[in-house]
Design a protein around this motif. Structure first.
Motif, PDB file in Angstrom:
ATOM      1  N   UNK A  81     -15.792  -5.352   3.540  1.00  0.00           N
ATOM      2  CA  UNK A  81     -15.571  -5.084   4.970  1.00  0.00           C
ATOM      3  C   UNK A  81     -16.493  -5.936   5.845  1.00  0.00           C
ATOM      4  N   UNK A  82     -17.734  -6.112   5.400  1.00  0.00           N
ATOM      5  CA  UNK A  82     -18.641  -6.969   6.163  1.00  0.00           C
ATOM      6  C   UNK A  82     -18.093  -8.388   6.245  1.00  0.00           C
ATOM      7  N   UNK A  83     -17.583  -8.869   5.114  1.00  0.00           N
ATOM      8  CA  UNK A  83     -16.999 -10.209   5.089  1.00  0.00           C
ATOM      9  C   UNK A  83     -15.796 -10.274   6.020  1.00  0.00           C
ATOM     10  N   UNK A  84     -14.955  -9.261   5.937  1.00  0.00           N
ATOM     11  CA  UNK A  84     -13.774  -9.229   6.804  1.00  0.00           C
ATOM     12  C   UNK A  84     -14.201  -9.306   8.271  1.00  0.00           C
ATOM     13  N   UNK A  85     -15.224  -8.550   8.621  1.00  0.00           N
ATOM     14  CA  UNK A  85     -15.669  -8.544  10.021  1.00  0.00           C
ATOM     15  C   UNK A  85     -16.171  -9.913  10.465  1.00  0.00           C
ATOM     16  N   UNK A  86     -16.825 -10.631   9.546  1.00  0.00           N
ATOM     17  CA  UNK A  86     -17.291 -11.982   9.888  1.00  0.00           C
ATOM     18  C   UNK A  86     -16.097 -12.891  10.166  1.00  0.00           C
ATOM     19  N   UNK A 146      -7.876 -18.500   3.402  1.00  0.00           N
ATOM     20  CA  UNK A 146      -6.934 -18.619   2.287  1.00  0.00           C
ATOM     21  C   UNK A 146      -7.419 -17.782   1.107  1.00  0.00           C
ATOM     22  N   UNK A 147      -8.708 -17.941   0.807  1.00  0.00           N
ATOM     23  CA  UNK A 147      -9.247 -17.193  -0.327  1.00  0.00           C
ATOM     24  C   UNK A 147      -9.315 -15.699  -0.025  1.00  0.00           C
ATOM     25  N   UNK A 148      -9.544 -15.384   1.226  1.00  0.00           N
ATOM     26  CA  UNK A 148      -9.647 -13.983   1.604  1.00  0.00           C
ATOM     27  C   UNK A 148      -8.329 -13.246   1.372  1.00  0.00           C
ATOM     28  N   UNK A 149      -7.226 -13.965   1.539  1.00  0.00           N
ATOM     29  CA  UNK A 149      -5.926 -13.345   1.332  1.00  0.00           C
ATOM     30  C   UNK A 149      -5.778 -12.869  -0.125  1.00  0.00           C
ATOM     31  N   UNK A 150      -6.145 -13.728  -1.055  1.00  0.00           N
ATOM     32  CA  UNK A 150      -5.999 -13.346  -2.465  1.00  0.00           C
ATOM     33  C   UNK A 150      -7.080 -12.343  -2.844  1.00  0.00           C
ATOM     34  N   UNK A 151      -8.257 -12.549  -2.284  1.00  0.00           N
ATOM     35  CA  UNK A 151      -9.350 -11.607  -2.508  1.00  0.00           C
ATOM     36  C   UNK A 151      -8.948 -10.203  -2.065  1.00  0.00           C
ATOM     37  N   UNK A 152      -8.247 -10.123  -0.937  1.00  0.00           N
ATOM     38  CA  UNK A 152      -7.829  -8.822  -0.421  1.00  0.00           C
ATOM     39  C   UNK A 152      -6.886  -8.132  -1.392  1.00  0.00           C
ATOM     40  N   UNK A 153      -6.018  -8.935  -2.010  1.00  0.00           N
ATOM     41  CA  UNK A 153      -5.112  -8.373  -3.015  1.00  0.00           C
ATOM     42  C   UNK A 153      -5.928  -7.828  -4.182  1.00  0.00           C
ATOM     43  N   UNK A 154      -6.922  -8.596  -4.614  1.00  0.00           N
ATOM     44  CA  UNK A 154      -7.766  -8.148  -5.729  1.00  0.00           C
ATOM     45  C   UNK A 154      -8.466  -6.835  -5.388  1.00  0.00           C
ATOM     46  N   UNK A 155      -9.048  -6.791  -4.196  1.00  0.00           N
ATOM     47  CA  UNK A 155      -9.807  -5.593  -3.816  1.00  0.00           C
ATOM     48  C   UNK A 155      -8.863  -4.392  -3.691  1.00  0.00           C
ATOM     49  N   UNK A 156      -7.659  -4.649  -3.165  1.00  0.00           N
ATOM     50  CA  UNK A 156      -6.672  -3.565  -3.061  1.00  0.00           C
ATOM     51  C   UNK A 156      -6.321  -3.034  -4.456  1.00  0.00           C
ATOM     52  N   UNK A 157      -6.138  -3.944  -5.402  1.00  0.00           N
ATOM     53  CA  UNK A 157      -5.832  -3.525  -6.769  1.00  0.00           C
ATOM     54  C   UNK A 157      -7.006  -2.783  -7.393  1.00  0.00           C
ATOM     55  N   UNK A 158      -8.212  -3.206  -7.037  1.00  0.00           N
ATOM     56  CA  UNK A 158      -9.399  -2.512  -7.536  1.00  0.00           C
ATOM     57  C   UNK A 158      -9.409  -1.071  -7.034  1.00  0.00           C
ATOM     58  N   UNK A 183      -2.247  -9.649   3.998  1.00  0.00           N
ATOM     59  CA  UNK A 183      -2.707  -8.264   4.144  1.00  0.00           C
ATOM     60  C   UNK A 183      -4.222  -8.220   4.012  1.00  0.00           C
ATOM     61  N   UNK A 184      -4.816  -7.160   4.501  1.00  0.00           N
ATOM     62  CA  UNK A 184      -6.248  -6.939   4.320  1.00  0.00           C
ATOM     63  C   UNK A 184      -6.537  -5.454   4.413  1.00  0.00           C
ATOM     64  N   UNK A 185      -7.734  -5.081   4.051  1.00  0.00           N
ATOM     65  CA  UNK A 185      -8.142  -3.680   4.131  1.00  0.00           C
ATOM     66  C   UNK A 185      -9.137  -3.505   5.265  1.00  0.00           C
ATOM     67  N   UNK A 186      -9.080  -2.328   5.883  1.00  0.00           N
ATOM     68  CA  UNK A 186     -10.012  -2.051   6.969  1.00  0.00           C
ATOM     69  C   UNK A 186     -10.406  -0.582   6.950  1.00  0.00           C
ATOM     70  N   UNK A 187     -11.572  -0.301   7.477  1.00  0.00           N
ATOM     71  CA  UNK A 187     -12.004   1.094   7.592  1.00  0.00           C
ATOM     72  C   UNK A 187     -11.467   1.717   8.867  1.00  0.00           C
ATOM     73  N   UNK A 188     -11.053   0.879   9.789  1.00  0.00           N
ATOM     74  CA  UNK A 188     -10.581   1.370  11.084  1.00  0.00           C
ATOM     75  C   UNK A 188      -9.082   1.178  11.229  1.00  0.00           C
TER      76      UNK A 188
END
Lengths: 211, 150
Positions: A81-86, A146-158, A183-188
């Motif tokens: 989430x910190x990375x996403x916010x950056x 670009x990497x964040x997109x695939x990373x988001x998929x990984x984190x979602x699967x996690x 797609x991405x994940x968010x706390x808000x």
């Protein structure tokens, strides 16, 4: 006499040059002898460095966010989430830093309490996610996204395996990546777009709530 | 004048000297069973493109032209190959998990799409390694297909 002097000079300088060169070469040879190994240990050193770094950050964040510590999926989520916010803030330098931190917390994820099948899935996920996080740590912002997109998929699967202590929103922007979407994940619940940042801060919608 | 001469001689001696410094050559006789071409059904023209444009730095076997045996070019190249193989080694393709294969394919597509790969410094010398627009599209389409099949 002066000829002798200059010859000596030449030999001395050549000797020094060659010594300097062979130093570099020795290093090369060592690298080669160790092959991937030495690269890995360099990476390890690197991550150790980040590790110290991240601990500092963790400490700060822990107080702030009152979340559980290292080694579990919540720590990974928090760094994600910190990375996403950056990225939302279009902050390339910060995202680099946070990418390295996320790579470290991913590496520390303790998977021992899961079933064998889950462990093997988690191992794959972490391996992939670490690579993307490491790339984010050294890329320009377009690449980071670009990497964040695939990373988001990984984190979602996690999260699908580990679950989450807090409510998470899966959000989606249909315009990113030549309208293939991202797609991405968010706390808000409120949309803050990490793929476009300021350009299209509120583009996207909540796709799913994960509890 | 004399100084110039001395410097020239020093440089020459150093240049000749470094030719004797060994570098590890990226060459291997065997292709492991995990190779990209062996585990995927790759059409011949795509195979050729990948071989010529990618395999020099992304496999265990580099086709060295003569000038790459001259220092310091060889060092420069050695670093590139090391970096390239760490990122992606086609020879070890099948040792990756499906998730990572997909990730790699996605990255390959992005790199080709944005003309970041093959590297400019490489295609400058290896003219046959660069892609025409049509070749690019064909290659990307095929890689997309492979990605979706995993």
């Amino acid at each position: 006499m002066s000829k002798l002097k200059s010859t000596l000079g030449i030999v001395a300088i050549a000797f020094i040059t060659l010594t300097a060169m062979s130093c570099k070469d020795n290093k090369n040879e060592q690298n080669n002898a160790d092959g991937n190994h030495s690269e890995m240990s360099a990476d390890e050193d690197h991550s150790k460095m980040n590790h110290d770094n991240s601990d500092e950050h963790h400490d700060g964040d822990k107080k702030e966010m009152a979340m559980s510590g290292d080694g579990n999926s919540q720590a990974v989520l928090k760094d994600y989430f910190n990375l996403k916010n950056a990225l939302v803030a279009d902050d390339n330098a910060k995202a680099k830093e946070l990418g390295a931190i996320l790579a470290t917390s991913l590496g520390k994820l303790d998977i021992s309490k899961y079933t064998d099948a889950q462990q093997s899935d988690l191992k794959d996920i972490v391996e992939d996610a670490v690579e993307h996080a490491e790339h984010i740590a050294e890329s320009d912002i377009a690449h980071q996204r670009e990497h964040f997109k695939i990373l988001s998929k990984d984190v979602t699967d996690m999260v699908a395996i580990t679950g989450t202590e807090m409510k998470i929103y899966e959000q989606f922007c249909p315009m990113y990546d030549n309208n293939k979407g991202g797609a991405w994940l968010s706390m808000n619940e409120e949309i803050r777009n990490p793929y476009f940042g300021d350009k299209m801060l509120k583009c996207g919608k909540v796709q799913r709530e994960i509890n | 004048m004399k100084v110039v001469k001395i410097i020239a001689i020093v440089l020459l001696v150093a240049f000749v000297g470094i030719q004797f410094m060994p570098t590890t050559r990226n060459q291997s006789d065997s292709v492991p069973s995990t190779d990209f071409m062996l585990v995927n059904n790759v059409p011949e023209n795509i195979q050729k493109k990948l071989q010529v444009s990618c395999y020099d730095c992304h496999s265990n076997n580099t086709q060295y032209p003569w000038y790459n045996q001259v220092q310091p070019v060889a060092w420069f190249l050695e670093d590139h190959i090391k970096e390239g193989k760490a990122e992606l080694n086609f020879n070890e393709w099948d040792s990756l998990s499906n998730r990572r294969k997909k990730s790699k394919l996605r990255s390959i597509i992005k790199q080709i799409e944005s003309d970041e790969m093959p590297l400019y410094s490489y295609t400058l010398i290896h003219k046959d390694a660069s892609f025409s627009e049509a070749e690019k599209q064909e290659l990307i389409r095929w890689i997309e297909q492979l990605k979706d099949s995993i």
